[in-house]
Design a protein around this motif. Structure first.
Motif, PDB file in Angstrom:
ATOM      1  N   LEU A 150      -5.665   1.943   3.347  1.00  0.00           N
ATOM      2  CA  LEU A 150      -5.385   3.314   3.753  1.00  0.00           C
ATOM      3  C   LEU A 150      -4.754   4.118   2.624  1.00  0.00           C
ATOM      4  O   LEU A 150      -5.120   5.283   2.402  1.00  0.00           O
ATOM      5  N   ASP A 151      -3.802   3.515   1.888  1.00  0.00           N
ATOM      6  CA  ASP A 151      -3.139   4.275   0.830  1.00  0.00           C
ATOM      7  C   ASP A 151      -4.115   4.668  -0.277  1.00  0.00           C
ATOM      8  O   ASP A 151      -4.051   5.768  -0.827  1.00  0.00           O
ATOM      9  N   GLU A 152      -5.094   3.765  -0.607  1.00  0.00           N
ATOM     10  CA  GLU A 152      -6.080   4.088  -1.640  1.00  0.00           C
ATOM     11  C   GLU A 152      -7.038   5.170  -1.166  1.00  0.00           C
ATOM     12  O   GLU A 152      -7.448   6.042  -1.944  1.00  0.00           O
ATOM     13  N   LEU A 154      -6.421   7.573   1.057  1.00  0.00           N
ATOM     14  CA  LEU A 154      -5.718   8.863   1.063  1.00  0.00           C
ATOM     15  C   LEU A 154      -5.476   9.356  -0.358  1.00  0.00           C
ATOM     16  O   LEU A 154      -5.617  10.547  -0.652  1.00  0.00           O
ATOM     17  N   GLU A 155      -5.127   8.439  -1.249  1.00  0.00           N
ATOM     18  CA  GLU A 155      -4.903   8.814  -2.647  1.00  0.00           C
ATOM     19  C   GLU A 155      -6.198   9.323  -3.278  1.00  0.00           C
ATOM     20  O   GLU A 155      -6.195  10.324  -4.007  1.00  0.00           O
ATOM     21  N   GLU A 160      -1.399  13.702  -0.316  1.00  0.00           N
ATOM     22  CA  GLU A 160      -0.076  13.182  -0.635  1.00  0.00           C
ATOM     23  C   GLU A 160       0.608  12.639   0.617  1.00  0.00           C
ATOM     24  O   GLU A 160       0.556  13.257   1.683  1.00  0.00           O
ATOM     25  N   ILE A 161       1.220  11.473   0.456  1.00  0.00           N
ATOM     26  CA  ILE A 161       1.920  10.844   1.569  1.00  0.00           C
ATOM     27  C   ILE A 161       3.420  11.083   1.396  1.00  0.00           C
ATOM     28  O   ILE A 161       3.985  10.736   0.355  1.00  0.00           O
ATOM     29  N   GLU A 166       5.625   6.367   3.419  1.00  0.00           N
ATOM     30  CA  GLU A 166       4.877   5.444   2.572  1.00  0.00           C
ATOM     31  C   GLU A 166       4.879   4.021   3.136  1.00  0.00           C
ATOM     32  O   GLU A 166       3.894   3.289   3.036  1.00  0.00           O
ATOM     33  N   VAL A 169       2.111   3.208   5.547  1.00  0.00           N
ATOM     34  CA  VAL A 169       0.753   3.198   5.005  1.00  0.00           C
ATOM     35  C   VAL A 169       0.496   1.971   4.142  1.00  0.00           C
ATOM     36  O   VAL A 169      -0.589   1.375   4.175  1.00  0.00           O
ATOM     37  N   LYS A 170       1.501   1.580   3.375  1.00  0.00           N
ATOM     38  CA  LYS A 170       1.358   0.483   2.423  1.00  0.00           C
ATOM     39  C   LYS A 170       0.896  -0.798   3.121  1.00  0.00           C
ATOM     40  O   LYS A 170       1.464  -1.231   4.120  1.00  0.00           O
ATOM     41  N   ARG A 172      -1.749  -1.307   4.841  1.00  0.00           N
ATOM     42  CA  ARG A 172      -2.581  -1.097   6.033  1.00  0.00           C
ATOM     43  C   ARG A 172      -4.038  -0.887   5.630  1.00  0.00           C
ATOM     44  O   ARG A 172      -4.327  -0.097   4.735  1.00  0.00           O
ATOM     45  N   THR A 173      -4.946  -1.579   6.295  1.00  0.00           N
ATOM     46  CA  THR A 173      -6.374  -1.473   6.012  1.00  0.00           C
ATOM     47  C   THR A 173      -7.082  -0.731   7.142  1.00  0.00           C
ATOM     48  O   THR A 173      -6.850  -1.027   8.321  1.00  0.00           O
TER      49      THR A 173
END
Length: 249
Positions: A150-152, A154-155, A160-161, A166, A169-170, A172-173
């Motif tokens: 998820l973080d990749e 959104l990035e 921006e998170i 954070e 999100v970190k 999380r798939t």
């Protein structure tokens, strides 16, 4: 008996000469047909052409060829600034009639097909996402599987998170199944059937905008409209039929 042997030898020699002449003629015709197909179908590269049937010369005299097989390279798809290869682009031209001056020909029917691998679909997907086979049951319904951190995701979308979120999100798939459809014969559309609930208020729609995307295919033969799509273990396979395909250059 000696005369019979001489006749048999002459028949073999003449037969060999005819076969050689026939193969030379078909090779020249294949080269000419490749140029005609490139110009008449608006292709970016010269295709490989194979004229079926033997003998070729008798087909030419009858001004009708049973089948011409065409393999096309240089076809690409693009999405979000990414370019990927469309492989195994082929066309079978059937019942090809040559005009009286031998300057052009028309195929009564043309069966076209192409394939995009899951690896190439992943290259065109949003950053961090991977597209893969969804299994036989879902594939039969035209679905593929899309997964990614998820973080990749959104990035990659430039979202921006907030620092306070954070941790949610970190690690999380996101995993979803996307329905694949074909539009206007040249656009592959991936649309997620359902999306997981995110622990980020207001981010669900942003994720939807991210994982739903179109892949535009460029350079296909102008007279063959791909209208059927199948999700296989190797990737997406497309097919279509054209009629009265002109090979005038």
């Amino acid at each position: 008996m000696r005369a019979l042997r001489i006749l048999l030898i002459m028949a073999v020699v003449l037969g060999g000469i005819f076969v050689a002449a026939d193969r030379i003629a078909v090779n020249m015709a294949e080269s000419e047909a490749a140029d005609k197909i490139k110009s008449s179908q608006g292709l970016n590269s010269t295709p490989e052409v194979s004229i079926k049937g033997f003998p070729f010369l008798t087909q030419v005299l009858g001004k009708e060829l049973d089948e011409i097989d065409v393999s096309i390279s240089g076809i690409t798809g693009s999405a979000g600034g990414h370019t990927v290869n469309v492989t195994e682009v082929k066309a079978e031209l059937l019942d090809v009639k040559i005009n009286s001056s031998f300057s052009s020909a028309t195929a009564s029917r043309a069966d076209g097909s192409a394939r995009i691998s899951y690896a190439d679909l992943s290259k065109a997907a949003p950053k961090g996402a991977t597209v893969s086979y969804a299994g036989p049951e879902r594939a039969a319904n035209g679905q593929v599987k899309l997964t990614g951190p998820l973080d990749e995701l959104l990035e990659g979308a430039g979202i921006e998170i907030p620092g306070a979120l954070e941790g949610l999100v970190k690690g999380r798939t996101v995993s979803t199944y996307s329905k694949v459809s074909l539009h206007a014969g040249t656009t592959v559309r991936l649309k997620a059937e359902t999306l997981p609930s995110l622990p980020l208020p207001g981010f669900d729609e942003k994720l939807r905008e991210l994982v739903d995307y179109d892949l535009k295919i460029d350079g296909l033969p102008s007279s063959i409209k791909l209208d059927k799509l199948e999700a296989t273990k190797e990737g997406l396979r497309f097919s279509g039929i054209g009629t009265d395909v002109s090979l005038a250059g």
